[in-house]
Design a protein around this motif. Structure first.
Motif, short mmCIF file in Angstrom:
data_model
loop_
_atom_site.label_atom_id
_atom_site.label_comp_id
_atom_site.label_asym_id
_atom_site.label_seq_id
_atom_site.Cartn_x
_atom_site.Cartn_y
_atom_site.Cartn_z
N LEU A 187 0.81 -1.21 0.00
CA LEU A 187 0.00 0.00 0.00
C LEU A 187 0.85 1.26 0.00
O LEU A 187 0.56 2.23 -0.68
CB LEU A 187 -0.91 0.01 1.23
CG LEU A 187 -2.22 -0.77 1.16
CD1 LEU A 187 -2.90 -0.77 2.52
CD2 LEU A 187 -3.15 -0.19 0.11
N PHE A 191 -9.91 -3.41 -0.08
CA PHE A 191 -10.40 -2.04 0.04
C PHE A 191 -11.89 -1.94 -0.28
O PHE A 191 -12.63 -1.18 0.35
CB PHE A 191 -9.61 -1.10 -0.87
CG PHE A 191 -10.04 0.34 -0.74
CD1 PHE A 191 -9.57 1.11 0.30
CD2 PHE A 191 -10.95 0.89 -1.63
CE1 PHE A 191 -9.99 2.42 0.45
CE2 PHE A 191 -11.36 2.21 -1.49
CZ PHE A 191 -10.88 2.98 -0.45
N THR A 242 -5.68 -4.72 1.76
CA THR A 242 -5.23 -3.71 2.71
C THR A 242 -4.47 -4.38 3.86
O THR A 242 -4.22 -5.58 3.83
CB THR A 242 -6.41 -2.89 3.25
OG1 THR A 242 -7.20 -3.71 4.12
CG2 THR A 242 -7.27 -2.35 2.11
N LEU A 254 -7.46 3.92 4.94
CA LEU A 254 -6.01 3.80 4.79
C LEU A 254 -5.29 4.57 5.90
O LEU A 254 -4.28 4.12 6.44
CB LEU A 254 -5.58 4.29 3.41
CG LEU A 254 -6.26 3.55 2.25
CD1 LEU A 254 -5.78 4.08 0.91
CD2 LEU A 254 -6.02 2.05 2.34
N SER A 261 -8.89 8.84 1.09
CA SER A 261 -8.17 7.69 0.52
C SER A 261 -7.82 7.87 -0.94
O SER A 261 -6.89 7.22 -1.45
CB SER A 261 -9.01 6.41 0.69
OG SER A 261 -9.15 6.07 2.05
#
Length: 365
Positions: A21, A77, A126, A154, A306
């Motif tokens: 990420l 996500f 994630t 996030l 995000s």
């Protein structure tokens, strides 16, 4: 029934692998677990869009915790995006509609459309796992104001990995789903978080809460600052919050006249200097607390959610500006500011300088 539904909802696409990420920031030492709950506030009316109105106002309460063990089954996500379907009513809801709500408005940018369609289908893995054993001990609480689970996920995962509990409840208006962009909207948003914290504590989902940090994005910026007027708050972080505009500053001024019991907490305001609505005169003249103002490069307003990192998966998804690693700089500076005001060790983020202006430090008094 709700718990069964949520488990199935949040594991639909968790098998999809992902590139890391983050490129610039380092997650903390804790694995992350996520949970989501529904609760009714019987002291306030249901919004118009809520189907069952007899129990009062329904709130979806999203919480990211430091965990004990890492779990190989990670959330995708899009599992967060699907939670839009249960913000107004518990149950499966319109999951396809939730995905369309989050993604389809971006399809006006035709160059980005193929990558948006693809990401809408498969998402990306994630850091968090669903409903794992939480780490023992007491952790500071961070409130993530304005936006739903996908908008702040996030950031919440990153902060939780560093030993914070992050609480979010999607915004809605007092009597309708759309937020009231006025003082009533601020009061409603603050009351939602008061209720969420109280509900979580009563059920031992979080320990007794002392001072909290409050992160507010956009309209949440003025709600976050105003929340600190009457609650024990260690730090306020405004991510392109309305307090950096004439309109938002006016709401804070008006609300502060209604009475306050505490001095405002130290404030960090990160903003888009190119936004036509940016006006820092209120913050520069606001002497009630220490203030740090940082202009972020290559960021549109929406990149403070995000979307600032999702651009990596959907290049050019928002306008013509590419944020690069600017969103990661926002997350690192948010963590540093919260940690500094929570008595934790902080190191200067040298690489952040590439993505920001020099911080403008303003003393209180």
């Amino acid at each position: 029934m709700i718990k069964v539904f949520l488990v199935s909802l949040l594991l639909v696409t968790s098998c999809v692998p992902a590139q890391p990420l983050f490129q610039k920031i380092l997650p903390g030492d804790y694995p992350v677990t996520f949970d989501t709950y529904h609760a009714y506030d019987s002291s306030r009316p249901a919004v118009t869009e809520q189907q069952h109105k007899g129990k009062g106002r329904l709130l979806q309460i999203n919480v990211w915790y430091p965990a004990i063990l890492d779990n190989n089954t990670k959330l995708n996500f899009n599992d967060y995006v699907r939670l839009i379907a249960s913000e107004k009513n518990p149950g499966p809801g319109d999951v396809k509609g939730a995905l369309s709500t989050f993604y389809d408005w971006t399809l006006e940018n035709k160059e980005a459309a193929p990558s948006v369609v693809d990401f809408k289908k498969q998402g990306t893995e994630t850091m968090a796992s669903f409903r794992q054993q939480r780490a023992p001990g007491t952790f500071p609480v961070v409130l993530a104001m304005h936006g739903g689970a996908a908008d702040v996920a996030l950031m919440a995962e990153f902060l939780a990995s560093h030993g914070y509990i992050v609480v979010n409840t999607p915004g809605k208006g007092y009597l309708r789903d759309d937020i009231d962009v006025n003082i009533l909207g601020m009061k409603t948003q603050m009351r939602d978080y008061e209720f969420a914290l109280d509900w979580l504590q009563k059920r031992k989902y979080i320990d007794a809460v002392g001072k909290v940090a409050v992160v507010g994005v956009s309209f949440g910026g003025q709600s976050a600052l105003s929340y600190s007027f009457n609650h024990d708050v260690s730090a306020v972080i405004s991510l392109d919050g309305g307090i950096g505009s004439v309109f938002g500053a006016g709401l804070v001024r008006a609300y502060s006249k209604e009475g306050r019991s505490k001095e405002a907490a130290p404030l960090l305001h990160m903003y888009n200097p190119g936004d036509l609505y940016t006006d820092l005169s209120f913050l520069r003249n606001y002497k009630d607390c220490q203030r740090t103002l940082i202009g972020m490069k290559n960021m549109e307003h929406v990149h403070f959610w995000s979307w600032g990192l999702l651009d990596r998966y959907m290049p050019g998804v928002i306008g013509n500006i590419r944020p690069g690693n600017s969103y990661e700089a926002v997350l690192q500076q948010t963590l540093d500011f919260i940690s500094m005001n929570s008595g934790r060790e902080v190191k200067e983020c040298d690489w952040c300088k590439e993505y920001r202006s020099e911080p403008e430090h303003l003393a209180a008094g």
